[in-house]
Design a protein around this motif. Structure first.
Motif, PDB file in Angstrom:
ATOM      1  N   SER A 196      11.604   2.423  -9.787  1.00  0.00           N
ATOM      2  CA  SER A 196      10.767   1.230  -9.782  1.00  0.00           C
ATOM      3  C   SER A 196       9.409   1.542 -10.404  1.00  0.00           C
ATOM      4  O   SER A 196       9.046   2.707 -10.577  1.00  0.00           O
ATOM      5  N   VAL A 197       8.678   0.492 -10.707  1.00  0.00           N
ATOM      6  CA  VAL A 197       7.328   0.657 -11.243  1.00  0.00           C
ATOM      7  C   VAL A 197       6.447   1.340 -10.203  1.00  0.00           C
ATOM      8  O   VAL A 197       5.626   2.195 -10.530  1.00  0.00           O
ATOM      9  N   LYS A 198       6.636   0.990  -8.939  1.00  0.00           N
ATOM     10  CA  LYS A 198       5.866   1.609  -7.858  1.00  0.00           C
ATOM     11  C   LYS A 198       6.093   3.116  -7.832  1.00  0.00           C
ATOM     12  O   LYS A 198       5.133   3.888  -7.751  1.00  0.00           O
ATOM     13  N   ASP A 199       7.342   3.552  -7.931  1.00  0.00           N
ATOM     14  CA  ASP A 199       7.646   4.986  -7.945  1.00  0.00           C
ATOM     15  C   ASP A 199       7.000   5.670  -9.147  1.00  0.00           C
ATOM     16  O   ASP A 199       6.496   6.786  -9.046  1.00  0.00           O
ATOM     17  N   GLU A 200       7.016   5.001 -10.293  1.00  0.00           N
ATOM     18  CA  GLU A 200       6.410   5.547 -11.503  1.00  0.00           C
ATOM     19  C   GLU A 200       4.905   5.736 -11.325  1.00  0.00           C
ATOM     20  O   GLU A 200       4.351   6.779 -11.661  1.00  0.00           O
ATOM     21  N   ILE A 201       4.251   4.730 -10.781  1.00  0.00           N
ATOM     22  CA  ILE A 201       2.803   4.792 -10.591  1.00  0.00           C
ATOM     23  C   ILE A 201       2.433   5.885  -9.602  1.00  0.00           C
ATOM     24  O   ILE A 201       1.504   6.666  -9.840  1.00  0.00           O
ATOM     25  N   ILE A 202       3.158   5.966  -8.504  1.00  0.00           N
ATOM     26  CA  ILE A 202       2.882   7.009  -7.507  1.00  0.00           C
ATOM     27  C   ILE A 202       3.087   8.396  -8.108  1.00  0.00           C
ATOM     28  O   ILE A 202       2.279   9.301  -7.905  1.00  0.00           O
ATOM     29  N   GLN A 203       4.146   8.570  -8.871  1.00  0.00           N
ATOM     30  CA  GLN A 203       4.392   9.857  -9.515  1.00  0.00           C
ATOM     31  C   GLN A 203       3.275  10.201 -10.503  1.00  0.00           C
ATOM     32  O   GLN A 203       2.813  11.337 -10.572  1.00  0.00           O
ATOM     33  N   LEU A 234      -3.438  14.121  -9.740  1.00  0.00           N
ATOM     34  CA  LEU A 234      -4.065  14.888  -8.661  1.00  0.00           C
ATOM     35  C   LEU A 234      -3.699  16.370  -8.715  1.00  0.00           C
ATOM     36  O   LEU A 234      -4.490  17.227  -8.334  1.00  0.00           O
ATOM     37  N   GLY A 235      -2.510  16.673  -9.170  1.00  0.00           N
ATOM     38  CA  GLY A 235      -2.035  18.054  -9.192  1.00  0.00           C
ATOM     39  C   GLY A 235      -2.382  18.822 -10.451  1.00  0.00           C
ATOM     40  O   GLY A 235      -2.011  19.985 -10.595  1.00  0.00           O
ATOM     41  N   THR A 236      -3.107  18.182 -11.371  1.00  0.00           N
ATOM     42  CA  THR A 236      -3.464  18.830 -12.632  1.00  0.00           C
ATOM     43  C   THR A 236      -4.949  19.154 -12.651  1.00  0.00           C
ATOM     44  O   THR A 236      -5.782  18.289 -12.398  1.00  0.00           O
ATOM     45  N   SER A 243       2.928  16.089  -2.309  1.00  0.00           N
ATOM     46  CA  SER A 243       4.164  15.321  -2.243  1.00  0.00           C
ATOM     47  C   SER A 243       4.932  15.279  -3.563  1.00  0.00           C
ATOM     48  O   SER A 243       6.044  14.797  -3.603  1.00  0.00           O
ATOM     49  N   LEU A 244       4.371  15.803  -4.656  1.00  0.00           N
ATOM     50  CA  LEU A 244       5.077  15.830  -5.934  1.00  0.00           C
ATOM     51  C   LEU A 244       5.901  17.105  -6.003  1.00  0.00           C
ATOM     52  O   LEU A 244       5.374  18.203  -6.105  1.00  0.00           O
ATOM     53  N   THR A 245       7.211  16.968  -5.900  1.00  0.00           N
ATOM     54  CA  THR A 245       8.085  18.139  -5.917  1.00  0.00           C
ATOM     55  C   THR A 245       8.724  18.354  -7.272  1.00  0.00           C
ATOM     56  O   THR A 245       8.834  19.466  -7.743  1.00  0.00           O
ATOM     57  N   LYS A 246       9.162  17.276  -7.898  1.00  0.00           N
ATOM     58  CA  LYS A 246       9.702  17.375  -9.251  1.00  0.00           C
ATOM     59  C   LYS A 246       9.459  16.056  -9.955  1.00  0.00           C
ATOM     60  O   LYS A 246       9.302  15.013  -9.328  1.00  0.00           O
ATOM     61  N   MET A 305       0.843  -1.181   0.000  1.00  0.00           N
ATOM     62  CA  MET A 305       0.000   0.000   0.000  1.00  0.00           C
ATOM     63  C   MET A 305       0.887   1.244   0.000  1.00  0.00           C
ATOM     64  O   MET A 305       1.946   1.260   0.595  1.00  0.00           O
ATOM     65  N   ALA A 306       0.420   2.273  -0.655  1.00  0.00           N
ATOM     66  CA  ALA A 306       1.156   3.533  -0.729  1.00  0.00           C
ATOM     67  C   ALA A 306       0.199   4.667  -0.414  1.00  0.00           C
ATOM     68  O   ALA A 306      -0.963   4.636  -0.803  1.00  0.00           O
ATOM     69  N   LEU A 307       0.692   5.673   0.289  1.00  0.00           N
ATOM     70  CA  LEU A 307      -0.092   6.858   0.611  1.00  0.00           C
ATOM     71  C   LEU A 307       0.369   7.977  -0.298  1.00  0.00           C
ATOM     72  O   LEU A 307       1.562   8.263  -0.390  1.00  0.00           O
ATOM     73  N   VAL A 308      -0.562   8.609  -1.009  1.00  0.00           N
ATOM     74  CA  VAL A 308      -0.226   9.655  -1.965  1.00  0.00           C
ATOM     75  C   VAL A 308      -0.992  10.918  -1.603  1.00  0.00           C
ATOM     76  O   VAL A 308      -2.175  10.869  -1.306  1.00  0.00           O
TER      77      VAL A 308
END
Length: 108
Positions: A18-25, A31-33, A8-11, A1-4
């Motif tokens: 990892s695929v997990k990092d890609e999906i979270i980003q 969410l930020g658009t 939290s998106l800085t750059k 599980m990941a909390l988003v």
């Protein structure tokens, strides 16, 4: 599980580790658009119409918009919960900050 969260998106990392990092980003980007702000894809992002609604209605509308956007643009992310930071104090300051708990499906 990941909390988003949106904040939290800085750059943007063009080569996530990892695929997990890609999906979270990707979810953070969704969410930020603001929907309508991407010139060649006006449907991308989350809607801003909830801004003038009473808090309970705004929270429900945001949940709907978030679920629809993530299902459409990042189907590898499975939403398990959507809560709001400081839900009790949000009425006082009028700011709703969504916190999304995701399950990552790397095989999708």
């Amino acid at each position: 599980m990941a909390l988003v969260t949106v904040t939290s998106l800085t750059k943007i990392n063009l080569a996530p580790k990892s695929v997990k990092d890609e999906i979270i980003q990707n979810v953070q980007c969704i969410l930020g658009t603001v929907k309508g702000s991407v010139p060649l894809n006006r449907d991308f992002g989350t809607a801003i119409e909830a801004v003038d609604l009473p808090q309970p209605m705004a929270m429900m509308q945001l949940r709907i918009d978030i679920i629809e956007a993530i299902q459409k643009y990042e189907p590898r992310a499975i939403i398990r919960a959507i809560e709001f930071e400081n839900e009790t104090t949000a009425a006082a300051d009028g700011i709703l900050k969504p916190k999304i708990t995701l399950e990552i499906n790397e095989d999708a």
